[in-house]
Write a protein that holds these residues in place. Sequence first.
Motif, PDB file in Angstrom:
ATOM      1  N   ASN A   1       0.832  -1.209   0.000  1.00 46.37           N
ATOM      2  CA  ASN A   1       0.000   0.000   0.000  1.00 46.37           C
ATOM      3  C   ASN A   1       0.865   1.256   0.000  1.00 46.37           C
ATOM      4  OD1 ASN A   1      -2.629  -0.942  -0.159  1.00 46.37           O
ATOM      5  ND2 ASN A   1      -2.955  -0.970   2.056  1.00 46.37           N
TER       6      ASN A   1
ATOM      7  N   SER B   1      -3.314  -3.907  -3.594  1.00 42.76           N
ATOM      8  CA  SER B   1      -3.190  -2.591  -2.943  1.00 42.76           C
ATOM      9  C   SER B   1      -4.356  -1.681  -3.269  1.00 42.76           C
ATOM     10  CB  SER B   1      -1.888  -1.910  -3.389  1.00 42.76           C
ATOM     11  OG  SER B   1      -0.771  -2.719  -3.133  1.00 42.76           O
ATOM     12  N   TRP B   2      -4.612  -0.721  -2.375  1.00 46.81           N
ATOM     13  CA  TRP B   2      -5.666   0.251  -2.595  1.00 46.81           C
ATOM     14  C   TRP B   2      -5.256   1.599  -2.021  1.00 46.81           C
ATOM     15  CZ3 TRP B   2      -5.771  -3.372   1.331  1.00 46.81           C
ATOM     16  CH2 TRP B   2      -5.864  -2.874   2.635  1.00 46.81           C
ATOM     17  N   ASN B   3      -5.868   2.645  -2.550  1.00 47.22           N
ATOM     18  CA  ASN B   3      -5.725   3.975  -1.930  1.00 47.22           C
ATOM     19  C   ASN B   3      -7.075   4.661  -1.767  1.00 47.22           C
ATOM     20  OD1 ASN B   3      -6.225   4.731  -4.568  1.00 47.22           O
ATOM     21  ND2 ASN B   3      -4.462   6.095  -4.757  1.00 47.22           N
ATOM     22  N   THR B   4      -8.140   3.900  -1.827  1.00 45.06           N
ATOM     23  CA  THR B   4      -9.450   4.462  -1.519  1.00 45.06           C
ATOM     24  C   THR B   4      -9.455   4.968  -0.087  1.00 45.06           C
ATOM     25  OG1 THR B   4     -10.147   2.205  -1.024  1.00 45.06           O
ATOM     26  CG2 THR B   4     -10.752   3.082  -3.178  1.00 45.06           C
TER      27      THR B   4
ATOM     28  N   ARG C   1      -9.554   6.816  -7.564  1.00 49.18           N
ATOM     29  CA  ARG C   1      -8.798   5.958  -6.665  1.00 49.18           C
ATOM     30  C   ARG C   1      -8.732   4.515  -7.180  1.00 49.18           C
ATOM     31  NH1 ARG C   1      -7.194   8.610  -2.111  1.00 49.18           N
ATOM     32  NH2 ARG C   1      -7.271  10.830  -2.594  1.00 49.18           N
ATOM     33  N   ILE C   2      -7.870   3.745  -6.535  1.00 49.02           N
ATOM     34  CA  ILE C   2      -7.614   2.363  -6.915  1.00 49.02           C
ATOM     35  C   ILE C   2      -8.135   1.456  -5.815  1.00 49.02           C
ATOM     36  CG2 ILE C   2      -5.794   0.669  -7.340  1.00 49.02           C
ATOM     37  CD1 ILE C   2      -4.139   3.077  -8.425  1.00 49.02           C
ATOM     38  N   SER C   3      -8.920   0.476  -6.211  1.00 43.25           N
ATOM     39  CA  SER C   3      -9.436  -0.516  -5.264  1.00 43.25           C
ATOM     40  C   SER C   3      -8.664  -1.821  -5.424  1.00 43.25           C
ATOM     41  CB  SER C   3     -10.925  -0.770  -5.503  1.00 43.25           C
ATOM     42  OG  SER C   3     -11.672   0.410  -5.299  1.00 43.25           O
ATOM     43  N   ALA C   4      -8.603  -2.580  -4.358  1.00 46.50           N
ATOM     44  CA  ALA C   4      -7.896  -3.857  -4.377  1.00 46.50           C
ATOM     45  C   ALA C   4      -8.855  -5.003  -4.627  1.00 46.50           C
ATOM     46  CB  ALA C   4      -7.180  -4.072  -3.049  1.00 46.50           C
ATOM     47  N   ASP C   5      -8.314  -6.112  -5.076  1.00 51.28           N
ATOM     48  CA  ASP C   5      -9.042  -7.370  -5.161  1.00 51.28           C
ATOM     49  C   ASP C   5      -9.014  -8.003  -3.767  1.00 51.28           C
ATOM     50  OD1 ASP C   5      -9.687 -10.110  -5.360  1.00 51.28           O
ATOM     51  OD2 ASP C   5      -8.945 -10.229  -7.411  1.00 51.28           O
ATOM     52  N   PRO C   6     -10.171  -8.159  -3.112  1.00 47.96           N
ATOM     53  CA  PRO C   6     -10.165  -8.675  -1.731  1.00 47.96           C
ATOM     54  C   PRO C   6      -9.483 -10.028  -1.589  1.00 47.96           C
ATOM     55  CG  PRO C   6     -12.303  -7.761  -2.273  1.00 47.96           C
ATOM     56  CD  PRO C   6     -11.529  -7.784  -3.553  1.00 47.96           C
TER      57      PRO C   6
ATOM     58  N   VAL D   1     -10.029  -4.700   3.176  1.00 48.20           N
ATOM     59  CA  VAL D   1     -10.196  -3.513   2.352  1.00 48.20           C
ATOM     60  C   VAL D   1     -10.874  -2.469   3.209  1.00 48.20           C
ATOM     61  CG1 VAL D   1     -10.304  -4.699   0.128  1.00 48.20           C
ATOM     62  CG2 VAL D   1     -12.384  -4.437   1.455  1.00 48.20           C
TER      63      VAL D   1
END
Length: 482
Positions: free
Chosen positions: A178, A287-290, A330-335, A481
Amino acid sequence: MERKKLAGAVLAAALVIGGLTAGSATATAAEPACGSTGTVQTTNGTLADGATWEIQCPAGAWNGTLFLYSHGYVVPGTANPATDVGDPITGAWLLGHGYALAGSSYASTGWAIQQALPDQVNTLGAFDQAYGKPRTTIAWGHSLGGIITAGLIQDYPNLFNAALPMCGVLSGGVATWNTALDGEFAFQQLIDPKIQVVNITNPTANLEAGEVAVAAAQQTAAGRARLALVAALSDTPGWFTPLSPEPAATDYAAQEQNQYLWDTEVTFPFVLDFRAELEARAGGNVSWNTGVNYVADLAKSVDRQEVTALYQAAGLSLTKDLGTLNSAPRISADPFAVAYLAKYIAFNGKISIPVLSMHTTGDGLVVPENEQAYRSVVDRAGNGNLLRQIFVDRAGHCAFTPAETITAAQTLLNRLSTGHWNVPSPAGLNSEAAALGPTYNIYESGSSLVATAPAFTSYTPAPYLRPFDLAPFFGGLARLVP
């Protein structure tokens, strides 16, 4: 940069501790006893999954203690031998004092924690079968081997008596990637919109494009200011070369130049190329940055003053650039991918044995704030009495001298023998390291061994910017997430 050339540069700059020379006798099969043969025994074997292992027994009597070493990241496509110690000078000291050494290659390269954990456990099994169960087993390792060491004592607590993770990724895999995404995202939004930050389809081309863009940005005041912001979102230190003096606190130009070196020589291969190997393992983006507020993150960064000064010098609006980051999609992740990375591995703080961690203060690949992240989760779990952390005032990733490593090992061994911590002050640690003599107070710089004084220091790392821990009461994979 060609992948083969890149692999060599990354390994030489950051990830493989070694290159010093030492000899030992090599046996082709396990001897009936570990030690007391008059010469160092080295035995090798192969595990069922293809990983190889190496064990070294001392020339004299074995004292019953085994050090299980976990090595660092190996670039995919490069040699992956079994490794049982970080450097042979430290290894020779341990063997000369009656300790046995063991370690495996892991069955694959890259972010190989899934393979490393069982391979290291099975290497212990190979030792037990050949020589009997050690009275004391100490897990230790560098870099990725540091997170593996911490993972071993979390997942297999009954197999170990103590642990020494060095320059380790102790924030855990999810937090680490992240944090990498935050820097990548700022680079993409402010410098090169063409790069892929996740779901990377052509890693080599992606890295090459990033290298071109970062070199161009470094040529202008505005570009350097933005590169400083990229570095600040990962708390990258402004100090790069291990035996160099640290730039002055207000020498922002020198700090940014060093961050540029971290980017181009060490960090970018991971975030723009090797991330793809991890995504393939995990089955998607990890990874995510939401929900991330980049204004707030910069306010907490140790590099905030540098960024502010360079933006002012460039006549550039920091407020506008932070607004660009905060308003960008923003970028979401694959759980499921996050679940994989959390399993291999994030931390719950449930340590049950003494742990001594060690880090350089000027590490830009695995920043020293990793130590704060680990301390936080261990304290929250109520196990802070089992953890001590020491720091070396030097730039570089895993840039320790053999004397510093041996002194850390002696401190941990003292904890085991006395039942309580007796960690000397930095001055005391330096005195103990210096007393080991010139053979051990050296640092490998290029092809030369340079006499290097011990540099233990009093240091408190800043809070890790994007922590992620396993919540203690949710069975392991909580908060995947936001």
